[in-house]
Scaffold this motif. Structure first.
Motif, PDB file in Angstrom:
ATOM      1  N   MET A  61       0.839  -1.203   0.000  1.00 25.72           N
ATOM      2  CA  MET A  61       0.000   0.000   0.000  1.00 25.72           C
ATOM      3  C   MET A  61       0.872   1.251   0.000  1.00 25.72           C
ATOM      4  O   MET A  61       1.247   1.782   1.040  1.00 25.72           O
ATOM      5  N   GLY A  62       1.235   1.710  -1.189  1.00 25.90           N
ATOM      6  CA  GLY A  62       2.092   2.874  -1.373  1.00 25.90           C
ATOM      7  C   GLY A  62       1.337   4.178  -1.185  1.00 25.90           C
ATOM      8  O   GLY A  62       0.191   4.200  -0.712  1.00 25.90           O
ATOM      9  N   PRO A  63       1.959   5.301  -1.580  1.00 28.66           N
ATOM     10  CA  PRO A  63       1.345   6.631  -1.405  1.00 28.66           C
ATOM     11  C   PRO A  63      -0.034   6.753  -2.045  1.00 28.66           C
ATOM     12  O   PRO A  63      -0.874   7.528  -1.574  1.00 28.66           O
ATOM     13  N   GLU A  64      -0.280   6.001  -3.121  1.00 28.55           N
ATOM     14  CA  GLU A  64      -1.571   6.098  -3.807  1.00 28.55           C
ATOM     15  C   GLU A  64      -2.744   5.645  -2.936  1.00 28.55           C
ATOM     16  O   GLU A  64      -3.915   5.949  -3.228  1.00 28.55           O
ATOM     17  N   TYR A  65      -2.458   4.918  -1.832  1.00 29.89           N
ATOM     18  CA  TYR A  65      -3.522   4.488  -0.932  1.00 29.89           C
ATOM     19  C   TYR A  65      -3.868   5.557   0.103  1.00 29.89           C
ATOM     20  O   TYR A  65      -4.885   5.461   0.788  1.00 29.89           O
ATOM     21  N   GLY A  66      -3.000   6.543   0.249  1.00 27.64           N
ATOM     22  CA  GLY A  66      -3.275   7.665   1.146  1.00 27.64           C
ATOM     23  C   GLY A  66      -3.232   7.341   2.624  1.00 27.64           C
ATOM     24  O   GLY A  66      -3.903   7.999   3.428  1.00 27.64           O
ATOM     25  N   LEU A  67      -2.453   6.354   3.016  1.00 32.72           N
ATOM     26  CA  LEU A  67      -2.373   5.962   4.425  1.00 32.72           C
ATOM     27  C   LEU A  67      -1.057   6.422   5.040  1.00 32.72           C
ATOM     28  O   LEU A  67       0.009   6.299   4.425  1.00 32.72           O
ATOM     29  N   THR A  68      -1.120   6.955   6.261  1.00 28.70           N
ATOM     30  CA  THR A  68       0.074   7.351   6.993  1.00 28.70           C
ATOM     31  C   THR A  68       0.647   6.140   7.737  1.00 28.70           C
ATOM     32  O   THR A  68      -0.045   5.125   7.902  1.00 28.70           O
ATOM     33  N   VAL A 115     -11.315 -13.613   0.702  1.00 25.70           N
ATOM     34  CA  VAL A 115     -12.086 -13.160  -0.471  1.00 25.70           C
ATOM     35  C   VAL A 115     -12.429 -11.682  -0.337  1.00 25.70           C
ATOM     36  O   VAL A 115     -12.361 -10.921  -1.327  1.00 25.70           O
ATOM     37  N   ALA A 116     -12.768 -11.231   0.885  1.00 29.01           N
ATOM     38  CA  ALA A 116     -13.091  -9.821   1.097  1.00 29.01           C
ATOM     39  C   ALA A 116     -11.889  -8.934   0.777  1.00 29.01           C
ATOM     40  O   ALA A 116     -12.029  -7.881   0.124  1.00 29.01           O
ATOM     41  N   ALA A 117     -10.698  -9.341   1.218  1.00 32.51           N
ATOM     42  CA  ALA A 117      -9.492  -8.569   0.911  1.00 32.51           C
ATOM     43  C   ALA A 117      -9.231  -8.544  -0.592  1.00 32.51           C
ATOM     44  O   ALA A 117      -8.815  -7.514  -1.147  1.00 32.51           O
ATOM     45  N   PHE A 118      -9.482  -9.663  -1.260  1.00 26.05           N
ATOM     46  CA  PHE A 118      -9.301  -9.733  -2.718  1.00 26.05           C
ATOM     47  C   PHE A 118     -10.182  -8.694  -3.417  1.00 26.05           C
ATOM     48  O   PHE A 118      -9.769  -8.053  -4.383  1.00 26.05           O
ATOM     49  N   VAL A 119     -11.395  -8.496  -2.899  1.00 23.38           N
ATOM     50  CA  VAL A 119     -12.350  -7.576  -3.526  1.00 23.38           C
ATOM     51  C   VAL A 119     -11.957  -6.113  -3.319  1.00 23.38           C
ATOM     52  O   VAL A 119     -12.027  -5.302  -4.254  1.00 23.38           O
ATOM     53  N   VAL A 120     -11.526  -5.739  -2.108  1.00 25.50           N
ATOM     54  CA  VAL A 120     -11.333  -4.309  -1.790  1.00 25.50           C
ATOM     55  C   VAL A 120      -9.907  -3.813  -1.983  1.00 25.50           C
ATOM     56  O   VAL A 120      -9.669  -2.600  -1.900  1.00 25.50           O
ATOM     57  N   MET A 121      -8.954  -4.695  -2.245  1.00 25.34           N
ATOM     58  CA  MET A 121      -7.546  -4.301  -2.232  1.00 25.34           C
ATOM     59  C   MET A 121      -7.166  -3.514  -3.481  1.00 25.34           C
ATOM     60  O   MET A 121      -6.609  -4.052  -4.455  1.00 25.34           O
ATOM     61  N   GLU A 122      -7.436  -2.209  -3.447  1.00 26.49           N
ATOM     62  CA  GLU A 122      -7.075  -1.328  -4.552  1.00 26.49           C
ATOM     63  C   GLU A 122      -7.091   0.116  -4.069  1.00 26.49           C
ATOM     64  O   GLU A 122      -7.809   0.444  -3.111  1.00 26.49           O
ATOM     65  N   PRO A 123      -6.294   0.990  -4.681  1.00 33.98           N
ATOM     66  CA  PRO A 123      -6.321   2.410  -4.312  1.00 33.98           C
ATOM     67  C   PRO A 123      -7.729   2.975  -4.478  1.00 33.98           C
ATOM     68  O   PRO A 123      -8.476   2.583  -5.367  1.00 33.98           O
ATOM     69  N   GLY A 124      -8.073   3.913  -3.603  1.00 26.61           N
ATOM     70  CA  GLY A 124      -9.409   4.503  -3.657  1.00 26.61           C
ATOM     71  C   GLY A 124     -10.370   3.910  -2.650  1.00 26.61           C
ATOM     72  O   GLY A 124     -11.401   4.515  -2.340  1.00 26.61           O
ATOM     73  N   THR A 125     -10.055   2.727  -2.132  1.00 28.46           N
ATOM     74  CA  THR A 125     -10.879   2.122  -1.080  1.00 28.46           C
ATOM     75  C   THR A 125     -10.715   2.934   0.203  1.00 28.46           C
ATOM     76  O   THR A 125      -9.607   3.344   0.550  1.00 28.46           O
ATOM     77  N   SER A 126     -11.809   3.189   0.891  1.00 26.56           N
ATOM     78  CA  SER A 126     -11.754   4.003   2.110  1.00 26.56           C
ATOM     79  C   SER A 126     -10.998   3.288   3.225  1.00 26.56           C
ATOM     80  O   SER A 126     -10.961   2.049   3.276  1.00 26.56           O
ATOM     81  N   GLY A 266      14.105   3.842   6.611  1.00 24.80           N
ATOM     82  CA  GLY A 266      13.968   4.288   5.223  1.00 24.80           C
ATOM     83  C   GLY A 266      14.055   3.187   4.189  1.00 24.80           C
ATOM     84  O   GLY A 266      14.380   3.458   3.027  1.00 24.80           O
ATOM     85  N   ARG A 267      13.757   1.938   4.589  1.00 21.26           N
ATOM     86  CA  ARG A 267      13.804   0.850   3.606  1.00 21.26           C
ATOM     87  C   ARG A 267      12.560   0.895   2.716  1.00 21.26           C
ATOM     88  O   ARG A 267      11.475   1.295   3.142  1.00 21.26           O
ATOM     89  N   THR A 268      12.721   0.486   1.466  1.00 17.31           N
ATOM     90  CA  THR A 268      11.570   0.335   0.580  1.00 17.31           C
ATOM     91  C   THR A 268      10.807  -0.933   0.966  1.00 17.31           C
ATOM     92  O   THR A 268      11.348  -1.803   1.665  1.00 17.31           O
ATOM     93  N   PRO A 269       9.544  -1.083   0.523  1.00 17.95           N
ATOM     94  CA  PRO A 269       8.815  -2.315   0.841  1.00 17.95           C
ATOM     95  C   PRO A 269       9.549  -3.574   0.405  1.00 17.95           C
ATOM     96  O   PRO A 269       9.566  -4.570   1.137  1.00 17.95           O
ATOM     97  N   LEU A 270      10.180  -3.544  -0.767  1.00 16.40           N
ATOM     98  CA  LEU A 270      10.908  -4.725  -1.236  1.00 16.40           C
ATOM     99  C   LEU A 270      12.115  -4.993  -0.351  1.00 16.40           C
ATOM    100  O   LEU A 270      12.395  -6.134   0.024  1.00 16.40           O
ATOM    101  N   GLN A 271      12.854  -3.926   0.002  1.00 15.96           N
ATOM    102  CA  GLN A 271      14.010  -4.095   0.879  1.00 15.96           C
ATOM    103  C   GLN A 271      13.586  -4.623   2.251  1.00 15.96           C
ATOM    104  O   GLN A 271      14.262  -5.476   2.839  1.00 15.96           O
ATOM    105  N   ALA A 272      12.476  -4.119   2.747  1.00 15.25           N
ATOM    106  CA  ALA A 272      11.974  -4.589   4.041  1.00 15.25           C
ATOM    107  C   ALA A 272      11.554  -6.048   3.957  1.00 15.25           C
ATOM    108  O   ALA A 272      11.825  -6.843   4.865  1.00 15.25           O
ATOM    109  N   ALA A 273      10.890  -6.419   2.866  1.00 12.48           N
ATOM    110  CA  ALA A 273      10.404  -7.795   2.707  1.00 12.48           C
ATOM    111  C   ALA A 273      11.554  -8.796   2.660  1.00 12.48           C
ATOM    112  O   ALA A 273      11.392  -9.951   3.073  1.00 12.48           O
ATOM    113  N   TYR A 274      12.717  -8.366   2.172  1.00 17.42           N
ATOM    114  CA  TYR A 274      13.880  -9.246   2.138  1.00 17.42           C
ATOM    115  C   TYR A 274      14.351  -9.609   3.553  1.00 17.42           C
ATOM    116  O   TYR A 274      15.040 -10.613   3.745  1.00 17.42           O
ATOM    117  N   LEU A 275      14.008  -8.772   4.540  1.00 17.48           N
ATOM    118  CA  LEU A 275      14.508  -8.966   5.892  1.00 17.48           C
ATOM    119  C   LEU A 275      13.456  -9.472   6.871  1.00 17.48           C
ATOM    120  O   LEU A 275      13.776 -10.178   7.835  1.00 17.48           O
TER     121      LEU A 275
END
Length: 457
Positions: A61-68, A115-126, A266-275
């Motif tokens: 969930m990057g910046p496009e999701y609008g979450l802090t 299944v619920a997560a599959f349906v809503v998992m996209e930018p713009g979801t509240s 300051g790790r990126t999501p991919l860098q964090a996922a590696y660890l």
């Protein structure tokens, strides 16, 4: 000499089950118990994966999701909280429906949040929608409680540390497995729906295999009063405090580790996922060893010194966090994960030993003592697991507040260090402190003798 086979009736119910009878155990009991263990592990494994799903999804969930960062910590806290709360009714469910039957139901229920997560998992979801779907994912945390209650009834006391450690460790390993799968998907530039699409058919497989190969124990069914009796016993709540320190740490850090790396280093999501997968993986794998060591040397002793190690690792984390040393931070965090897994195994081995000691102190002997200890320990495990999981909520909320107040996780680690000190003191005072010198010889009551015997639990 061969012992009698388990007495069965239709619907995969076993009427007679006596694992403490060596002849019975050698002839048919062990084979049946191990079969139920393996398929219980599979279902619990998928349950843990679904429960910790959002610790991975927030990395997508990057910046496009609008979450802090605070939004994300609150989201994972909500998931952890629900997983802790549902462990209480899941503990009762084994006695109401039977272990096999409830495993089928609980595994099938995992389809709802996935299944619920599959349906809503996209930018713009509240954000409120994400919180609601996260609440649903919390049911995956309940599978642990019912699974441990069920498997506890299948094994003799001398094997419980190993069996419960393997059962829980196999479930816990669902955390790093889903993180590894997410790493592969992120690395291949795939989206979160790919991850969810992988787990939906696995849930169906787990439910079908439970239906085909697991059994219900009649001796466990219709004993909902056991949980009430366990709730009235002080040791249930004392062990809950200790389990917050071990399992609460494991699940809390599993949810928070990736976010701490992205926000604090300051790790990126991919860098964090590696660890992030390394600590939960090792912590899961070592849990059976914690149970085995407790079988051999006593769970109280292993738990005591394990808290010393956890406190030391946390002190190193404070230094690494203040110095912004990523290599030292990750190394100490992995050690802390390993110790939390070891402690998970040793604390859960203590539970049946404590209730067995109390049964003997009451004057019960033989099968009566075994049945009493098994009844209360099985019920208390679900309650202890529920309270312990609340530690994961506390860890995520502590990190959230620490980042809001100080911009780092250092403040949270100081609080964790203090809690491990409390756990060390409680373990020593209740289960290891010698009390014989303060008890008159004429008053060497059963309770005093039981207090001494806790050293061996």
């Amino acid at each position: 000499m061969t012992g009698p086979a388990p007495t069965r009736r239709s619907g995969r119910w076993i009427e007679r089950w006596d694992p403490e009878d060596e002849a019975f155990w050698q002839a048919t009991g062990e084979r049946t118990a191990r079969r139920n263990l393996w398929f219980s592990v599979l279902s619990e494994h998928i349950g843990f994966s679904v429960w910790t799903l959002w610790s991975v999804l927030v990395l997508f969930m990057g910046p496009e999701y609008g979450l802090t960062p605070a939004d994300k910590f609150l989201l994972t806290s909500v998931v952890t909280l629900v997983g802790a709360v549902v462990r209480v009714p899941y503990t009762f469910a084994v006695a109401v429906f039977g272990g096999r039957n409830w495993t089928i139901i609980s595994a099938s229920l995992l389809l709802i949040p996935t299944v619920a997560a599959f349906v809503v998992m996209e930018p713009g979801t509240s954000y409120s929608t994400f919180l609601l779907v996260g609440l649903l994912a919390g049911i995956g945390g309940g599978n642990f409680a019912s699974s441990m209650t069920n498997i506890n009834a299948f094994f003799p006391l001398r094997k419980k540390g190993w069996a419960l450690g393997l059962n829980a460790g196999g479930g816990n390993i669902g955390v790093p497995v889903i993180q590894l799968v997410a790493l592969a998907i992120i690395g291949a530039s795939g989206g979160p729906r790919v991850l969810l699409g992988i787990y939906i058919p696995l849930i169906v497989v787990a439910a079908v295999l439970a239906a085909l190969f697991m059994d219900n124990l009649s001796s466990v069914k219709n004993d909902t009063g056991a949980a009430k009796d366990a709730a009235r016993d002080a040791h249930t709540w004392i062990m809950s405090v200790l389990y917050i320190g071990t399992f609460g740490s494991f699940i809390g850090y599993s949810f928070a580790f990736g976010q701490v790396l992205t926000n604090g280093f300051g790790r990126t999501p991919l860098q964090a996922a590696y660890l992030t997968f390394i600590g939960p993986l090792l912590g899961s794998l070592i849990r059976p060893l914690g149970g085995w060591l407790a079988d051999r040397y006593g769970g109280a002793r292993i738990t005591l010194w394990n808290y010393v190690g956890m406190a030391a690792a946390t002190a190193v984390l404070i230094v690494a966090s203040m110095q912004k040393s990523l290599p030292l931070f990750v190394s100490a965090f992995v050690v802390l994960f390993v110790l939390s897994g070891l402690g998970n195994g040793s604390t859960f081995k203590m539970i049946p030993g404590i209730f067995q000691a109390k049964a003997l102190a009451k004057g019960l002997e033989g099968e009566a003592a075994v049945a009493h200890g098994r009844r209360l320990s099985g019920a208390s495990m679900g309650l202890i697991g529920a309270v312990g999981a609340l530690g994961g909520v506390g860890i995520n909320l502590a990190f959230r507040q620490s980042f809001l107040s100080y911009g780092s996780g250092t403040g949270a680690f100081v609080a964790f260090l203090a809690y491990y000190g409390v756990c060390f003191a409680v373990t020593w005072a209740v289960y290891l402190r010698r009390t014989a010198a303060r008890v008159p010889a004429t008053a060497a009551a059963p309770e005093a003798q039981a207090q001494l015997s806790y050293v061996e639990v």
